[in-house]
Design a protein around this motif. Structure first.
Motif, PDB file in Angstrom:
ATOM      1  N   CYS A   1       0.811  -1.207   0.235  1.00 42.83           N
ATOM      2  CA  CYS A   1      -0.143  -0.015   0.006  1.00 42.83           C
ATOM      3  C   CYS A   1       0.681   1.101   0.034  1.00 42.83           C
ATOM      4  O   CYS A   1       0.493   2.179  -0.726  1.00 42.83           O
ATOM      5  CB  CYS A   1      -0.994  -0.074   1.205  1.00 42.83           C
ATOM      6  N   ALA A   2       2.040   1.252   0.914  1.00 43.78           N
ATOM      7  CA  ALA A   2       2.700   2.453   0.822  1.00 43.78           C
ATOM      8  C   ALA A   2       3.505   2.539  -0.439  1.00 43.78           C
ATOM      9  O   ALA A   2       3.615   3.883  -1.196  1.00 43.78           O
ATOM     10  CB  ALA A   2       3.896   2.292   2.027  1.00 43.78           C
ATOM     11  N   ASP A   3       3.952   1.628  -1.186  1.00 38.77           N
ATOM     12  CA  ASP A   3       4.629   1.409  -2.522  1.00 38.77           C
ATOM     13  C   ASP A   3       3.695   2.142  -3.577  1.00 38.77           C
ATOM     14  O   ASP A   3       3.986   2.508  -4.662  1.00 38.77           O
ATOM     15  CB  ASP A   3       5.068   0.094  -2.783  1.00 38.77           C
ATOM     16  N   SER A   4       2.463   1.845  -3.416  1.00 41.08           N
ATOM     17  CA  SER A   4       1.308   2.030  -4.565  1.00 41.08           C
ATOM     18  C   SER A   4       1.226   3.705  -4.851  1.00 41.08           C
ATOM     19  O   SER A   4       0.942   4.153  -5.799  1.00 41.08           O
ATOM     20  CB  SER A   4      -0.122   1.642  -4.187  1.00 41.08           C
ATOM     21  N   GLY A   5       1.686   4.520  -3.744  1.00 40.30           N
ATOM     22  CA  GLY A   5       1.647   5.969  -3.709  1.00 40.30           C
ATOM     23  C   GLY A   5       0.080   6.389  -3.713  1.00 40.30           C
ATOM     24  O   GLY A   5      -0.385   7.479  -3.836  1.00 40.30           O
ATOM     25  N   ARG A   6      -0.995   5.487  -3.313  1.00 42.34           N
ATOM     26  CA  ARG A   6      -2.242   6.052  -3.315  1.00 42.34           C
ATOM     27  C   ARG A   6      -2.895   6.208  -2.005  1.00 42.34           C
ATOM     28  O   ARG A   6      -3.854   6.781  -1.955  1.00 42.34           O
ATOM     29  CB  ARG A   6      -3.233   4.750  -3.749  1.00 42.34           C
ATOM     30  N   PHE A   7      -2.053   5.709  -1.041  1.00 45.55           N
ATOM     31  CA  PHE A   7      -2.523   5.755   0.368  1.00 45.55           C
ATOM     32  C   PHE A   7      -1.879   6.896   1.067  1.00 45.55           C
ATOM     33  O   PHE A   7      -0.875   7.319   0.958  1.00 45.55           O
ATOM     34  CB  PHE A   7      -2.293   4.607   1.139  1.00 45.55           C
ATOM     35  N   ALA A   8      -2.816   7.628   1.677  1.00 42.42           N
ATOM     36  CA  ALA A   8      -2.128   8.932   2.521  1.00 42.42           C
ATOM     37  C   ALA A   8      -2.334   8.647   4.088  1.00 42.42           C
ATOM     38  O   ALA A   8      -1.535   9.281   4.880  1.00 42.42           O
ATOM     39  CB  ALA A   8      -3.256   9.954   2.552  1.00 42.42           C
ATOM     40  N   ILE A   9      -3.094   7.458   4.733  1.00 42.36           N
ATOM     41  CA  ILE A   9      -3.067   7.427   6.370  1.00 42.36           C
ATOM     42  C   ILE A   9      -3.380   5.913   6.483  1.00 42.36           C
ATOM     43  O   ILE A   9      -4.187   5.231   5.648  1.00 42.36           O
ATOM     44  CB  ILE A   9      -4.078   8.516   6.826  1.00 42.36           C
TER      45      ILE A   9
END
Length: 310
Positions: free
Chosen positions: A159-167
């Motif tokens: 999820c972190a590597d996807s660049g889609r997630f802020a929190i």
């Protein structure tokens, strides 16, 4: 991503009328109370909002109303992610996304509702990522209902590597896990925000980007001071962190109705009705009003001590 989603993030209550409709006048008062008391972001349509007991139409209307009344003063994130089937999840999440929220929060247990494991989790997560607007920041929420489903390190890294997630609203309730997750996400756009009061101060010092536990409905200003000023007054911060942890032990005594009784006292709204808690919490939990008295007394004592440092 345009909105910074971190800091003190109240998990919003949903006031109801005696007729069991959403009390929008009371909700507007509540929004103003959160902002006046230090909220950096508002988390609407969460478990504290009783999202599992709201219709899709109510979840969408609730998110839209909070966006409208916040009026850009703070970011608004929302979930409402409660369904089991893929099609229903896509429908509900796209509907909430269309309300203008600054972030859409996905519930981790919905990716694996039958507990089948990581492969099912990732397949369902990828399906939803493909279906949701690519430019809308996303969040992750390890919601305890209907069961707590913690992310594995590999899932969090994806999820972190996807660049889609802020929190990530971290519900591990474990300081070592928070520290590991902060390290895993350090070079990404994903902020880890702890939700457990017992470790709140230690988690902040370990890199948690704020706090988003249920007692943001009682004293978000005290958590805000702890986040922003603890290094300037370490002895006071230590004392405050103990009070905050102990006050939050009241959560099992009928929350979220407990928080609604508190807001009745403040005059935020008039009705403590809850769809999630349908019993008389005063009858079940003896001396409940005396406990609220002590919580409020502690708040005022610490606010006075904080004021004396200025």
């Amino acid at each position: 991503m345009t909105a910074t989603i971190q800091g003190i993030i109240p998990v919003m209550l949903t006031p109801f009328t005696e007729a069991d409709a959403i009390d929008y006048s009371g909700l507007e008062n509540l929004i103003e109370w959160y902002i006046a008391n230090g909220a950096d972001t508002l988390f609407a349509v969460a478990q504290s909002s009783e999202m599992q007991f709201l219709s899709l139409e109510e979840r969408v209307a609730l998110a839209r109303f909070v966006v409208e009344k916040a009026a850009g003063r703070v970011p608004v994130i929302a979930s409402g992610h409660v369904s089991e089937s893929r099609d229903d999840q896509v429908t509900e999440l796209i509907s909430v996304a269309a309300t203008g929220v600054d972030g859409l929060v996905l519930v981790t247990n919905r990716f694996d509702p039958k507990g089948q494991g990581g492969a099912v989790f990732m397949d369902n997560l990828r399906h939803l990522l493909d279906a949701l607007p690519a430019d809308l920041p996303l969040g992750l929420y390890e919601c305890p209902a209907p069961f707590r489903r913690l992310l594995s390190d590999d899932e969090l890294a994806f999820c972190a590597d996807s660049g889609r997630f802020a929190i990530l609203k971290d519900v591990s309730c474990d300081l070592a896990t928070v520290k590991r997750r902060v390290a895993l996400t350090r070079n990404s756009s994903l902020a880890v925000v702890n939700a457990n009061a017992a470790i709140a101060f230690d988690a902040m010092r370990a890199g948690s980007a704020g706090f988003t536990g249920v007692f943001t409905n009682f004293h978000p200003d005290l958590y805000k001071w702890l986040l922003a000023h603890s290094s300037e007054h370490p002895a006071l911060a230590d004392d405050l962190s103990v009070y905050l942890a102990l006050a939050a032990m009241a959560e099992p005594m009928g929350y979220p109705k407990l928080a609604k009784l508190y807001h009745q006292r403040l005059g935020t709204f008039s009705c403590a009705r809850s769809r999630a808690v349908d019993f008389d919490i005063r009858e079940r939990f003896w001396a409940l009003d005396a406990l609220l008295d002590k919580i409020m007394q502690g708040q005022e004592n610490f606010r006075a001590r904080i004021a004396a440092t200025r």
